[in-house]
Design a protein around this motif. Sequence first.
Motif, PDB file in Angstrom:
ATOM      1  N   THR A 206       0.787  -1.308   0.021  1.00  0.00           N
ATOM      2  CA  THR A 206       0.095   0.085   0.080  1.00  0.00           C
ATOM      3  C   THR A 206       0.726   1.218   0.037  1.00  0.00           C
ATOM      4  O   THR A 206       0.665   2.257  -0.845  1.00  0.00           O
ATOM      5  N   MET A 210       1.512   4.311  -3.038  1.00  0.00           N
ATOM      6  CA  MET A 210       1.140   5.732  -2.741  1.00  0.00           C
ATOM      7  C   MET A 210       2.309   6.359  -3.058  1.00  0.00           C
ATOM      8  O   MET A 210       2.167   7.437  -3.485  1.00  0.00           O
ATOM      9  N   GLY A 214       1.567   8.590  -6.203  1.00  0.00           N
ATOM     10  CA  GLY A 214       1.501  10.177  -5.684  1.00  0.00           C
ATOM     11  C   GLY A 214       2.671  11.009  -6.259  1.00  0.00           C
ATOM     12  O   GLY A 214       2.347  12.000  -6.725  1.00  0.00           O
ATOM     13  N   LEU A 243      -4.640  10.724  -1.142  1.00  0.00           N
ATOM     14  CA  LEU A 243      -5.096   9.640  -0.632  1.00  0.00           C
ATOM     15  C   LEU A 243      -6.658   9.609  -1.286  1.00  0.00           C
ATOM     16  O   LEU A 243      -7.019   8.425  -1.584  1.00  0.00           O
ATOM     17  N   ILE A 248      -6.120   4.042  -3.822  1.00  0.00           N
ATOM     18  CA  ILE A 248      -5.526   2.682  -4.339  1.00  0.00           C
ATOM     19  C   ILE A 248      -6.152   1.304  -3.984  1.00  0.00           C
ATOM     20  O   ILE A 248      -6.023   0.598  -4.654  1.00  0.00           O
ATOM     21  N   LEU A 323       4.359   9.072   4.113  1.00  0.00           N
ATOM     22  CA  LEU A 323       4.188   9.867   2.878  1.00  0.00           C
ATOM     23  C   LEU A 323       4.615  11.169   3.144  1.00  0.00           C
ATOM     24  O   LEU A 323       5.568  11.891   2.243  1.00  0.00           O
TER      25      LEU A 323
END
Length: 364
Positions: A206, A210, A214, A243, A248, A323
């Motif tokens: 995950t 991202m 991203g 997000l 995703i 992130l």
Amino acid sequence: MLSGKEVWIVTRQDQVRHVLTSPAMSSNVKLPGYPLQFPVPDEVLQHMELPVVAMDPPDHTVRRRALIPELTAKRMQALRPRIQEVVDEHISAMLAQGGPVDLVEALAIPVPSLIFCELMGVPIDETATFRAFAETTVKSDVTPEEVGAATQAMDEYLAVLVEQKEKDATDDLLGRIIARNATEGTLERKDIVALARMLLFGGFDTITNMITLGTAVLLQHPDQLADLRRDPSLLPKAIEELLRYLSIADSATARVATEDIEIDGVLIRAGEGIIALNGSANRDETVFEDPDTLDIRREIALHSAFGHGIHQCPGANLVRVELEIVFRTLFSRIPELRFAVPENELEFKSFTLIHGMKSLPVTW
């Protein structure tokens, strides 16, 4: 569906939240009618210890209570120095190598993998094994036998790891859960193995996806990326927007009705499966203005990227911290970062429940 059965799809945010909070909905993948989206042999499924995300109260409540103290915002914030150190090391290696590099292999895979292994108290040299398992369990183009073999092999590995930590206490997430359980006695070893398996499933792929998606989206919006560089205080909003915008795990949330229930005038009968489309809920035009447009200044009260209700992703705090550090560091240390190939040549994953990129060639 893999079973060939028809299922209901809910798309609006209020519908999705209704499904995810209703006591008439079950997360138990073993129940007839559950819309399983990856191929697990029934003999494996029926004998498998369920992860907490596939449990209903009261079993879910007991296991989540064991996990949540380890994933609080305070604990995740305490990881900042180490996460920053890991990110800096990998970006320094990228700069030393020079572009072009594949951001997936250079940053997006190793950073969350290393942090996850340290968090769980897993040997770093086992990272590839864990990643292979995580990827196998979210693919829809593998055989049931492959999923069954991977699940059995990982449970056997995790059982040995848990047993070792029962004998020799370790100060890590898994070790602390085991230590508390030695006093409280609420979980059996197989329950802790199932918890570890669930964390493995959510802890690798995950965050990797991202980071890559991203980064790609921000490179596709240079004006907003420039705003973000000028004003780093926008980063928390930008992460929530990414997000929401990317979602995703769009179709990963499924339920089966345990009793008849009506949603927006539609009767769903007991035993019928439902898939809650989180991505669609996050593009609901009745909730988000101009939802198909990325806006890093958007005020978001609540989105569904982490799910909703009692099964909301327990690792959300870790995702946000990782992130934020990755994006802030990457774009400040490599301000000229850009795609190394035409955008139409970017390769995306297919046949998987978690959306992502196969590679992300970048240069500067």
